[in-house]
Scaffold this active site. Structure first.
Site: not given
Length: 483
Positions: A80, A237
């Site tokens: 991210m 994630d």
């Protein structure tokens, strides 16, 4: 049902062909290089992500051609917070600035001054790892690039664009940009204005479990998949791994002990905690949020200890286990493992690690024990901060490389004073979460999001360790406050 779950990590890509999102039929892994042009900078060429995914899918197609023909959907989870700006042709204008890039510290203060309540509207307090401060940095230092920018995409969204030709994102990943109002799940024009970004240059948002396009025909032929195979919007994630570990309902808690450690608590409501540096975004399951307390160095801290001890991590972990069994824990030093700053609970990116209580008897085994203990106590600090802002904690599951150490898991259970479950297939939590989203995209039903993997072990608090930790916690918390 067969699906493909793709997890886009910082150092590597993993693609897993999964049956019913729980059993790995085949997997493929490719490394991805990180560029560090200067100290504190961290970048990647986005086309390396695409190339690594293509190579992984080539491997799966070669290994399991019949199974690939039956794949119903593809899902993605990914690192991210990247700042990836694309031009009018949807090609990258520069390398992506990653989550661990630290150059935008000054821009964080600028953004907080411009939007004082940003921490209660977005995923948290401005941090150099988050996307918006990076965009401010680019506007100041690379204005020619920003003048040509026409789209902001995140890691998994860029790979999905390559797979489908469609531009889209979803709220879990978008929440990390600080351009999204996390409570409503919509892009915020006021936040965009604060950094000078045109809201028209943001992707449309759909649900994480919705289909965000179909696989391009040429790629389908290359891998033996059906043309138009649905590709789920996917998730960041942490959300993907939490989902893959069985965390989809309020109260579920998944602690990832990897390079960093993240305490991911599923919440029914939006409970921001900017004052204690909690990150809060939408979860990849309906009507849920994910509260994240972050320890910046977990297994990375043990890697560091192994380097200075001149041995391997496996050897050091074994020595720490033997030391813990001697009952001499009080002789060990106390270690604050913030080797690259503290996020939760004090948000001090410039903080450094601290080792106190050194004496002539300290050896490598004691240093290793202190490292593991420090990470466990810092995870407890995260969860205490999350509880303080109203986030409930139920059953705890642990995943990540740190779960391979029995001592580390006993320390975690003892620090939290609650059992810690270890699921089967923990190495596939990220791809498993992506595979659950792929099933939902293929079927139109969210039932698959609530699949829980079998439990391989439950680690109970250790009374001896708990007693030692109780005597050391106040000293540890004092280190956190002073860092």
């Amino acid at each position: 049902m067969l699906t493909i779950g793709i997890d886009l990590g910082t150092s590597g890509i993993k693609a897993v062909l999964m049956e019913d999102a729980t059993r790995a039929v085949a997997q493929a892994v490719r490394p991805v290089a990180v560029s560090i042009p200067q100290v504190g900078w961290s970048e990647q060429d986005p086309d390396l992500w695409v190339g690594a995914v293509w190579a992984c899918l080539d491997d799966l197609a070669e290994a399991q051609p019949d199974a690939m023909a039956a794949v119903a959907g593809i899902g993605l989870s990914g690192q991210m917070l990247a700042a990836l700006v694309l031009g009018p042709d949807l090609r990258p204008l520069r390398p992506a600035m990653l989550w661990n890039d630290q150059r935008a510290i000054a821009e964080c203060a600028e953004l907080l001054a411009a939007v004082p309540d940003i921490g209660s509207r977005t995923n948290g307090t401005p941090d150099p790892g988050i996307t918006a401060p990076k965009l401010l940095w680019l506007a100041r230092h690379e204005p020619a690039v920003m003048a040509r920018a026409r789209m902001l995409l995140l890691t998994k969204d860029y790979v999905r664009l390559a797979l489908t030709g469609e531009v889209a994102s979803e709220a879990t990943d978008a929440g990390g940009t600080q351009l999204l109002d996390c409570r409503s799940g919509q892009w915020d024009a006021g936040l965009c204005a604060a950094i000078g970004w045109d809201p028209e240059h943001l992707p449309p948002l759909i649900t994480s479990w919705g289909a965000a396009g179909g696989l391009r025909p040429a790629l389908a032929r290359r891998w033996g998949l059906r043309p138009g195979t649905p590709v789920a919007a996917g998730a960041g994630d942490n959300m993907g791994s939490t989902l893959g570990a069985g965390g989809a309902r309020p109260g579920d808690a998944v602690v990832t002990v990897g390079t960093s450690a993240v305490a991911c608590l599923v919440d029914a409501a939006f409970h921001p905690g900017p004052e204690v540096a909690i990150l809060t975004s939408a979860h990849a399951a309906p009507e849920c949020f994910l509260s994240m307390g972050v320890v910046m160095a977990a297994t990375a801290a043990l890697d560091w200890t192994a380097r200075i001890a001149g041995t391997t991590v496996a050897d050091l972990a074994a020595r720490a286990e033997a030391f813990a069994n001697t009952g001499r824990i009080a002789e060990a030093p106390l270690f604050l493992p913030c080797l690259n700053g503290i996020r939760t609970p004090t948000n001090r990116p410039g903080a450094t690690g601290q080792m106190t209580g050194l004496h002539p008897g300290v050896d490598a085994a004691m240093l290793a024990y202190a490292t593991m203990e420090g990470v466990a106590l810092q995870i407890e600090s995260c969860i205490m901060a999350q509880q303080a802002v109203g986030v409930a904690v139920g059953d705890v599951v642990a995943v990540g490389g740190g779960t391979r150490s029995p001592l580390w898991m006993r320390l975690l259970a003892s620090a939290l004073d609650r059992p810690v479950a270890l699921p089967e297939g923990a190495d596939f939590a990220g791809p498993g979460g992506a595979a659950r989203l792929a099933i939902a995209a293929a079927t139109g039903s969210t039932d698959a999001l609530y699949i829980k993997p079998p439990t391989r072990a439950v680690i109970d608090p250790d009374p001896m360790l708990a007693a030692h930790l109780a005597a050391r916690k106040e000293r540890f918390q004092a280190l956190v406050r002073r860092a």
